[in-house]
Design a protein around this motif. Structure first.
Motif, short mmCIF file in Angstrom:
data_model
loop_
_atom_site.label_atom_id
_atom_site.label_comp_id
_atom_site.label_asym_id
_atom_site.label_seq_id
_atom_site.Cartn_x
_atom_site.Cartn_y
_atom_site.Cartn_z
N PRO A 110 101.39 49.23 46.21
CA PRO A 110 101.97 50.08 47.25
C PRO A 110 101.87 49.51 48.66
O PRO A 110 102.61 49.95 49.54
N ALA A 125 103.41 49.39 54.13
CA ALA A 125 103.88 50.11 52.95
C ALA A 125 104.98 49.32 52.25
O ALA A 125 105.87 48.75 52.88
N CYS A 129 108.02 50.09 45.98
CA CYS A 129 106.97 50.04 44.97
C CYS A 129 107.37 50.87 43.75
O CYS A 129 107.92 51.97 43.87
N PRO A 134 103.87 54.64 49.42
CA PRO A 134 102.66 55.34 49.83
C PRO A 134 102.92 56.19 51.07
O PRO A 134 103.90 55.98 51.79
N ALA A 382 96.50 54.60 48.47
CA ALA A 382 97.93 54.82 48.26
C ALA A 382 98.28 56.30 48.28
O ALA A 382 99.39 56.67 48.68
N ASP A 383 97.37 57.15 47.85
CA ASP A 383 97.66 58.59 47.79
C ASP A 383 97.11 59.36 48.99
O ASP A 383 97.26 60.58 49.07
#
Length: 390
Positions: A110, A125, A129, A134, A382-383
């Motif tokens: 990501p 970013a 991806c 992300p 990423a989250d």
């Protein structure tokens, strides 16, 4: 691995084994691209794995079979998917379309590396991806910054995420930092050479009996994690308490039996806390009649190491430690009884002396949202997202 430590599809969509786990085949996710636009193929995966593991691999051979990546081994590999989920085997581009070696790390994840200047790694970013873009636009990682300076940066709004070493978790909480703490995921262990004088297993057993784990736990690591004489934490197996962890100097002297050795060298991997732990262990061994010198030399008689306890499957986690320490053999049977017997055999050899299981921890700033730690204790950036500062 997901947050609970179970394997989930990522670059590989499906996998299956045959020939009693001597052969595994992985089918790749279609339409995945490296950061430079190159298509991920089974050939590029094999090339990456051959670079990241060109000797002493968990497999005997890895090859391309059409759209599949196939692993074969002379011995069973029941836990290969869990091993492949670790960071040692992250897939990177080895050669560009014109056959040249890429400049910098080019992956499929990501975030992509866009620069490294003055100790700052810049990531941006990845708009394309395979797992989705992300939330964060960019990340800056500042290298080799002292923990005290990191915490100051956090308080001044110059950092959003900082390290919290296990021995400073309590201090961070007292300072009202927002601390994320993982379960025990790091094993502190003493790896003992089996050559020279230490080829005598009784001398190795004397070293194991002489170490005061409680002092390491209470004083240096500030009662974080747990004392252990097992390779895996109690919460993962339920049997860690069966391995005696108390210091026994009388037994150490009895096992040594008056035998003397040349001065032993002790090297440690890690930070100031690990250096203090090494000094304390050297003192313990001196009390047992050993002459131990703490050294920076890489090739030492004793090495104090940090080993990753990966995932929620104890057999896979033990297999990972076996591979990391160069111990012979893999975990072929997956039952609790077989796991306990296999660990007992490893520990009886006294080449690996478990000491502590520690958590990983990080402190986050007020604008960070939805940040969680992965199964290995690292933050899942990423989250995570940032509150709009406007």
């Amino acid at each position: 691995m997901d947050r609970s430590g179970a394997e989930r599809p990522a670059l590989a969509l499906t996998w299956e084994s045959d020939n009693t786990n001597h052969r595994w085949q992985f089918r790749l996710r279609p339409g995945v691209y490296f950061h430079d636009g190159s298509l991920l193929t089974s050939a590029s995966v094999v090339a990456s794995l051959n670079v990241s593991c060109n000797a002493d691999c968990p497999w005997t051979a890895v090859k391309v079979v059409g759209p599949l990546v196939v692993f074969t081994s002379d011995s069973p590999m029941p836990n290969l998917p869990a091993l492949l989920a670790s960071d040692e085997f992250l897939i990177a581009l080895v050669a560009t379309a014109d056959g040249k070696t890429p400049v910098g790390a080019i992956g499929t994840g990501p975030f992509q590396a866009t620069g490294f200047n003055n100790g700052v790694l810049a990531l941006t970013a990845n708009e394309n991806c395979w797992s989705g873009r992300p939330f964060a636009d960019a990340i800056e990682i500042r290298m080799h910054r002292a923990v005290r300076e990191q915490w100051l940066d956090l308080s001044l709004g110059r950092a959003d995420l900082v390290e919290v070493p296990a021995e400073q978790i309590r201090l961070a909480q007292q300072q009202k930092l927002t601390v994320l703490i993982s379960p025990p995921v790091t094993l502190i262990a003493l790896q003992v050479s089996d050559s020279g004088a230490l080829a005598n297993v009784k001398l190795r057993a004397a070293i194991a009996a002489a170490v005061d784990r409680s002092a390491l736990f209470n004083v240096i690591f500030q009662k974080q994690g747990e004392v252990t004489a097992s390779l895996l934490p109690q919460g993962l197996t339920g049997y860690s308490f069966l391995f005696p962890a108390d210091q026994d100097l009388n037994k150490a002297h009895e096992l040594r039996g008056g035998l003397t050795t040349a001065p032993l060298t002790l090297h440690t991997e890690g930070d100031a806390a690990m250096q203090l732990a090494a000094q304390r262990i050297a003192l313990n061994l001196h009390e047992a009649g050993f002459n131990v010198q703490v050294t920076n030399a890489q090739h030492a008689d004793l090495v104090l190491r940090k080993l990753l306890i990966a995932g929620s499957d104890p057999a896979a986690a033990l297999d990972r430690i076996v591979w990391d320490t160069g111990t012979i053999g893999s975990i072929t049977e997956q039952t609790d009884a077989a796991l306990f017997k296999r660990e007992q055999m490893i520990l009886d050899d006294k080449r690996i002396v478990p000491l502590l299981c520690l958590p990983e921890a990080f402190a986050s700033g007020p604008r960070v949202r939805d940040l969680h730690l992965r199964a290995d204790g690292t933050p899942d950036l990423a989250d995570a997202s940032l509150e709009d500062a406007r």
